[in-house]
Write a protein that holds these residues in place. Structure first.
Motif, PDB file in Angstrom:
ATOM      1  N   LEU A  28      -1.074  30.398 -45.423  1.00 10.39           N
ATOM      2  CA  LEU A  28      -0.372  30.848 -44.226  1.00 10.39           C
ATOM      3  C   LEU A  28      -1.319  31.630 -43.320  1.00 10.39           C
ATOM      4  CD1 LEU A  28       2.798  32.272 -46.031  1.00 10.39           C
ATOM      5  CD2 LEU A  28       2.520  29.974 -45.050  1.00 10.39           C
ATOM      6  N   PHE A  29      -1.144  31.459 -42.027  1.00 14.94           N
ATOM      7  CA  PHE A  29      -1.891  32.261 -41.057  1.00 14.94           C
ATOM      8  C   PHE A  29      -0.880  32.971 -40.177  1.00 14.94           C
ATOM      9  CE2 PHE A  29      -4.850  32.369 -37.172  1.00 14.94           C
ATOM     10  CZ  PHE A  29      -5.481  33.519 -37.620  1.00 14.94           C
ATOM     11  N   THR A  30      -0.892  34.287 -40.243  1.00 16.07           N
ATOM     12  CA  THR A  30       0.121  35.096 -39.571  1.00 16.07           C
ATOM     13  C   THR A  30      -0.526  36.008 -38.524  1.00 16.07           C
ATOM     14  OG1 THR A  30      -0.011  37.001 -41.064  1.00 16.07           O
ATOM     15  CG2 THR A  30       1.355  35.141 -41.773  1.00 16.07           C
ATOM     16  N   PRO A  31       0.252  36.441 -37.519  1.00 12.16           N
ATOM     17  CA  PRO A  31      -0.332  37.286 -36.466  1.00 12.16           C
ATOM     18  C   PRO A  31      -0.633  38.712 -36.913  1.00 12.16           C
ATOM     19  CG  PRO A  31       1.999  36.931 -36.055  1.00 12.16           C
ATOM     20  CD  PRO A  31       1.638  36.048 -37.204  1.00 12.16           C
ATOM     21  N   PHE A  36      -3.308  34.281 -45.782  1.00  6.90           N
ATOM     22  CA  PHE A  36      -3.120  34.527 -47.211  1.00  6.90           C
ATOM     23  C   PHE A  36      -2.380  33.343 -47.828  1.00  6.90           C
ATOM     24  CE2 PHE A  36       0.525  36.384 -45.086  1.00  6.90           C
ATOM     25  CZ  PHE A  36       1.606  36.043 -45.887  1.00  6.90           C
ATOM     26  N   HIS A  37      -2.337  33.330 -49.151  1.00  5.45           N
ATOM     27  CA  HIS A  37      -1.685  32.243 -49.888  1.00  5.45           C
ATOM     28  C   HIS A  37      -0.365  32.751 -50.470  1.00  5.45           C
ATOM     29  CE1 HIS A  37      -5.521  30.233 -49.567  1.00  5.45           C
ATOM     30  NE2 HIS A  37      -6.106  31.246 -50.176  1.00  5.45           N
ATOM     31  N   ALA A  38       0.617  31.857 -50.499  1.00  7.55           N
ATOM     32  CA  ALA A  38       1.913  32.182 -51.091  1.00  7.55           C
ATOM     33  C   ALA A  38       2.441  30.951 -51.824  1.00  7.55           C
ATOM     34  CB  ALA A  38       2.899  32.638 -50.018  1.00  7.55           C
ATOM     35  N   ILE A  39       3.324  31.179 -52.778  1.00  6.11           N
ATOM     36  CA  ILE A  39       3.909  30.088 -53.555  1.00  6.11           C
ATOM     37  C   ILE A  39       5.243  29.680 -52.946  1.00  6.11           C
ATOM     38  CG2 ILE A  39       4.827  29.409 -55.804  1.00  6.11           C
ATOM     39  CD1 ILE A  39       2.935  31.391 -57.096  1.00  6.11           C
ATOM     40  N   ALA A  40       5.427  28.368 -52.788  1.00 11.54           N
ATOM     41  CA  ALA A  40       6.716  27.811 -52.376  1.00 11.54           C
ATOM     42  C   ALA A  40       7.303  27.085 -53.585  1.00 11.54           C
ATOM     43  CB  ALA A  40       6.533  26.865 -51.197  1.00 11.54           C
ATOM     44  N   PHE A 105     -13.191  29.854 -41.225  1.00  5.97           N
ATOM     45  CA  PHE A 105     -13.830  30.986 -40.564  1.00  5.97           C
ATOM     46  C   PHE A 105     -13.104  32.320 -40.765  1.00  5.97           C
ATOM     47  CE2 PHE A 105     -16.282  27.908 -38.031  1.00  5.97           C
ATOM     48  CZ  PHE A 105     -17.506  28.554 -38.018  1.00  5.97           C
ATOM     49  N   VAL A 106     -11.821  32.290 -41.030  1.00  2.00           N
ATOM     50  CA  VAL A 106     -11.047  33.530 -41.121  1.00  2.00           C
ATOM     51  C   VAL A 106     -10.980  33.998 -42.572  1.00  2.00           C
ATOM     52  CG1 VAL A 106      -8.777  34.570 -40.784  1.00  2.00           C
ATOM     53  CG2 VAL A 106      -9.699  33.008 -39.055  1.00  2.00           C
ATOM     54  N   GLU A 107     -11.382  35.215 -42.811  1.00  2.52           N
ATOM     55  CA  GLU A 107     -11.315  35.792 -44.152  1.00  2.52           C
ATOM     56  C   GLU A 107      -9.872  36.144 -44.506  1.00  2.52           C
ATOM     57  OE1 GLU A 107     -13.842  36.105 -46.214  1.00  2.52           O
ATOM     58  OE2 GLU A 107     -15.331  35.335 -44.788  1.00  2.52           O
ATOM     59  N   GLU A 108      -9.576  36.136 -45.794  1.00  2.00           N
ATOM     60  CA  GLU A 108      -8.221  36.456 -46.234  1.00  2.00           C
ATOM     61  C   GLU A 108      -7.870  37.906 -45.932  1.00  2.00           C
ATOM     62  OE1 GLU A 108      -6.656  35.246 -49.924  1.00  2.00           O
ATOM     63  OE2 GLU A 108      -7.932  33.467 -50.083  1.00  2.00           O
ATOM     64  N   ARG A 109      -6.607  38.080 -45.491  1.00  2.00           N
ATOM     65  CA  ARG A 109      -6.006  39.385 -45.226  1.00  2.00           C
ATOM     66  C   ARG A 109      -6.716  40.169 -44.109  1.00  2.00           C
ATOM     67  NH1 ARG A 109      -0.874  39.603 -47.478  1.00  2.00           N
ATOM     68  NH2 ARG A 109      -0.915  38.571 -49.514  1.00  2.00           N
ATOM     69  N   VAL A 110      -7.505  39.472 -43.290  1.00  2.00           N
ATOM     70  CA  VAL A 110      -8.112  40.102 -42.122  1.00  2.00           C
ATOM     71  C   VAL A 110      -7.288  39.697 -40.902  1.00  2.00           C
ATOM     72  CG1 VAL A 110     -10.159  40.284 -40.660  1.00  2.00           C
ATOM     73  CG2 VAL A 110     -10.407  40.089 -43.145  1.00  2.00           C
ATOM     74  N   VAL A 111      -6.732  40.676 -40.200  1.00  2.00           N
ATOM     75  CA  VAL A 111      -5.843  40.388 -39.078  1.00  2.00           C
ATOM     76  C   VAL A 111      -6.656  39.885 -37.888  1.00  2.00           C
ATOM     77  CG1 VAL A 111      -4.157  41.353 -37.471  1.00  2.00           C
ATOM     78  CG2 VAL A 111      -4.174  42.097 -39.864  1.00  2.00           C
ATOM     79  N   HIS A 112      -6.256  38.734 -37.360  1.00  2.00           N
ATOM     80  CA  HIS A 112      -6.883  38.152 -36.175  1.00  2.00           C
ATOM     81  C   HIS A 112      -5.767  37.654 -35.262  1.00  2.00           C
ATOM     82  CE1 HIS A 112     -11.227  38.178 -36.582  1.00  2.00           C
ATOM     83  NE2 HIS A 112     -11.121  37.855 -37.864  1.00  2.00           N
ATOM     84  N   ALA A 113      -5.070  38.571 -34.613  1.00  2.00           N
ATOM     85  CA  ALA A 113      -3.977  38.175 -33.721  1.00  2.00           C
ATOM     86  C   ALA A 113      -4.492  37.302 -32.580  1.00  2.00           C
ATOM     87  CB  ALA A 113      -3.279  39.411 -33.160  1.00  2.00           C
TER      88      ALA A 113
END
Length: 273
Positions: A28-31, A36-40, A105-113
């Motif tokens: 998932l990529f969130t604002p 981060f990763h999540a289980i469905a 390019f985006v590291e996990e849990r680093v906010v990039h709004a």
């Protein structure tokens, strides 16, 4: 204070992988929480209420429970699914390419709004471009596929350049990256490992030649929003040159080719009459 056990967030679906017999791990990529990763759980079952809301590239509103190792998606509601984009194999593959770039390019849990907004807006532009392509083909089915991609090649270069800028890898396009000298009119050079354009005095360092028009376009799309940058028109040689320059930069920073490139190249070939 009562401990929080779940939270709500909107997210763009970047990637999915199977887990066990019925579950998926979703990237998932969130604002506001970054990537981060999540289980469905159970999302691979035909009767799953989550599956349709967790398709790749969807923008969905999620309810997520805190987990021991990975958080768990408990509810999902799709907000945007870019249906017109999905009717064109070319545009859908471009969308997957954008997701792959962000994932790399985006590291996990680093906010990039800013990157979240860039990706979401670019998917919306792709959706519009796909709609225009459908209308064009309806009017003239003989139009070659290589000439039917509208503004999408330029949009990809725009996204690549602004993504690199957002993560701190903006190429130097105003002065020589080696000697800081002025870039004179005419042909200059480019070297990805040095991070930008080289003047003629530093021609011994050139990795590739850079035409005046290519430099103008790169500067223009770097300095302007898409509503302005999207007005640029590219001929075939210029489109190929810009792609080669940007891919050399991406390859240098990632130290690998991207999986999407080969498929996009295949789709760019003209179709047989």
């Amino acid at each position: 204070m009562r401990q929080q056990h779940s939270y709500s967030t909107e997210a763009l679906i970047l990637r999915r992988s199977d887990l066990g017999e019925a579950d998926r791990i979703v990237t998932l990529f969130t604002p506001h929480k970054g990537k981060f990763h999540a289980i469905a759980k159970g999302s691979r079952r035909p009767v799953s209420k989550l599956a349709g809301h967790l398709e790749l590239l969807n923008r969905s509103q999620l309810q997520i429970a805190l987990g021991r190792n990975l958080d768990i998606i408990t509810q999902a509601e799709v907000r945007e699914n870019f249906l017109r984009l999905r009717t064109s194999l070319w545009h859908m593959t471009c969308g997957f390419y954008l997701a792959e770039l962000v994932d790399r390019f985006v590291e996990e849990r680093v906010v990039h709004a800013d990157i979240y907004t860039l990706l979401l807006q670019t998917l919306r532009y792709l959706d519009v471009d796909a709609s225009a392509l459908i209308a064009q083909r309806a009017q003239d089915s003989s139009v070659e596929q290589a000439q039917s991609h509208g503004r999408t090649p330029l949009l990809l270069r725009y996204f690549e350049l602004h993504l690199l800028t957002a993560v701190g890898y903006a190429p130097s396009l105003q002065t020589c990256v080696s000697c800081s000298g002025e870039l004179l009119a005419g042909e200059n050079g480019f070297k990805a490992s040095l991070g930008g354009v080289l003047c003629r005095q530093c021609s011994h360092l050139w990795e590739r030649r850079l035409s005046p028009n290519a430099l103008k376009v790169l500067r223009y799309i770097q300095d302007n929003p898409w509503r302005e940058a999207g007005r640029v028109r590219l001929n075939t040689p210029l489109r190929a040159e810009l792609e080669a320059v940007m891919h050399s930069l991406l390859r240098f920073h990632l130290e690998r080719d991207l999986k999407s490139w080969r498929f996009l190249d295949m789709l760019s070939l003209p179709t047989e009459p």
